[in-house]
Scaffold this active site. Sequence first.
Site, short mmCIF file in Angstrom:
data_model
loop_
_atom_site.label_atom_id
_atom_site.label_comp_id
_atom_site.label_asym_id
_atom_site.label_seq_id
_atom_site.Cartn_x
_atom_site.Cartn_y
_atom_site.Cartn_z
N ASP A 17 10.61 7.06 0.25
CA ASP A 17 9.29 6.74 -0.31
C ASP A 17 9.14 7.24 -1.74
OD1 ASP A 17 8.78 5.89 2.25
OD2 ASP A 17 7.02 7.17 2.57
N ASP A 18 8.18 6.64 -2.43
CA ASP A 18 7.59 7.13 -3.69
C ASP A 18 8.38 6.80 -4.95
OD1 ASP A 18 5.70 8.18 -2.05
OD2 ASP A 18 6.14 10.29 -2.43
N HIS A 65 4.81 0.32 -1.09
CA HIS A 65 4.16 1.62 -0.87
C HIS A 65 2.89 1.73 -1.72
CE1 HIS A 65 4.06 5.49 0.97
NE2 HIS A 65 4.46 6.20 -0.07
N HIS A 74 -0.32 4.81 -4.79
CA HIS A 74 -0.24 5.82 -3.73
C HIS A 74 -1.59 6.43 -3.37
CE1 HIS A 74 1.43 9.12 -1.29
NE2 HIS A 74 2.56 8.44 -1.29
N HIS A 83 12.19 11.12 0.74
CA HIS A 83 11.59 10.75 -0.54
C HIS A 83 12.65 10.86 -1.64
CE1 HIS A 83 8.28 12.06 2.04
NE2 HIS A 83 7.47 11.30 1.31
#
Length: 486
Positions: A287-288, A337, A341, A431
């Site tokens: 993620d991210d 995603h 965020h 991540h």
Amino acid sequence: MHKSRFFTGIALLAVSASGCGLATTSPEVIPAEPTLIDFVDPATVVGLSTRTLTEGDPTGSRYVHINYPEFSGAPALNQALRTAAEDQLKDFRARTPGNDLSAPRPELNVEWQLAAASPKAVAVRLRTGEFLKETWGNSTRTYWFDPREDKAVDSTGLLRGKAALGRLAVLVKERLAERGSGMKDAKGDAFDSMAFNRNGDLVVEFDDCQIGPCSLGRLAVAVPRAQAGSLLSDLGRRAQQATREAAPSERSGEMPSFTPTHSPDAVSNRAGSVNCAKTKCVALTFDDGPGRYTGDLLNLLAKERARATFFTVGSNAVTQPALLRRMSAEGHLVGNHTWAHRDLSKQASSKITDSLGRTRDAVSAIIGQTPTLVRPPYGAVSQRLRNVTREMGLSLVTHDVDTKDQFGGKSGDIADRAVRQAHPGAIILMHDIHRETVDAVPDILKRLRGKGYSFVTVPELYGPAGMQAGRLYRSGNELPRKQPLT
């Protein structure tokens, strides 16, 4: 296009006037809305990556996602942005020491845009959103960098000094008076976000509720170029000139937009090479990103012939599109995603649609495939989110193995948690914005492969049954729970 470099070491794409993104001359045209700022496409800046500070887990008291850029060859600017991010996080922690977990959590979200990027001046506009006591508030702050002096300053560095700041306050007051009563005087500390429009007018932005009614939202004033000129410092004059010379051929306004495409749904180009009904499979998910360590991670995965699913943040995706194209080409799957965020469970349907839709369109424009998987920030899901994703043809994905790498720690501990909890059909959360996570991946791959596991993308866990829009998927060996669709 060809590349040129600042003498300070910052690298930028030099774009011709033929319409490759930035024009070499500026038309003498005042924008229809003079307070709009033209933002530079971050993908045109060579050596630009992103940094992220995060907080948020099922037992935490707040959600935090702070994103800011990092430039090659500009340590003074990088340090100023890092300090600003750390100070914001420290201040937010102090103001939210605890929280009733039955209520919506406080949230701090910081994203950024480039208000200028040239050998004459660079400007980073930080846009902060805070969710406190059931409402969102927004603020902006713009930092300027002088490549000649290798110096970073706040927005008042565009001015010649206190006298110029005082004169600017008078000019701003006069223009605010034209909007009617109810406006407060702008004090010195209110001038922390200033940039130039394409005509060279000085745009002064104010935070929500700072000098006018909260209902006004974004409030800004454009001081005409002729009036602002005498107030500017040497950096200010160069920044004004650079903005006029490099005005984008297409207005980006507050947020960049992308033309929706009709690309095919995103699928790994190696999908079907593993039968998870007969083989032990796990899905590594990251993620991210993409971030400054994502390239190293892709190198590791390529070396070990392992595939993963990357849930990318839209604003990061457009900053480093080459990494997304590489993900797709090397058999990985790119997922959604959101754009910045923010916790979608707090958002109205229109905001959810915008965040997911902009990210979808950006990724589709980059890789030629449309992502159909969404990982909701912080794992927060609402019925409203389920309804929107169903209408958009998107499936929700969380996880059932948490490596807890978002808290930092040693790479060995991250690997141990991944291996210890792994099982056939596991969706493993990591991540790619953390160095420790990337360092843990070789050990994870070696140990799980030694246990007979294959590494596939999330949809492959579900085989021919596939994944349905609006449904929530936590694990490959778990049927999605019955969930109302309206």
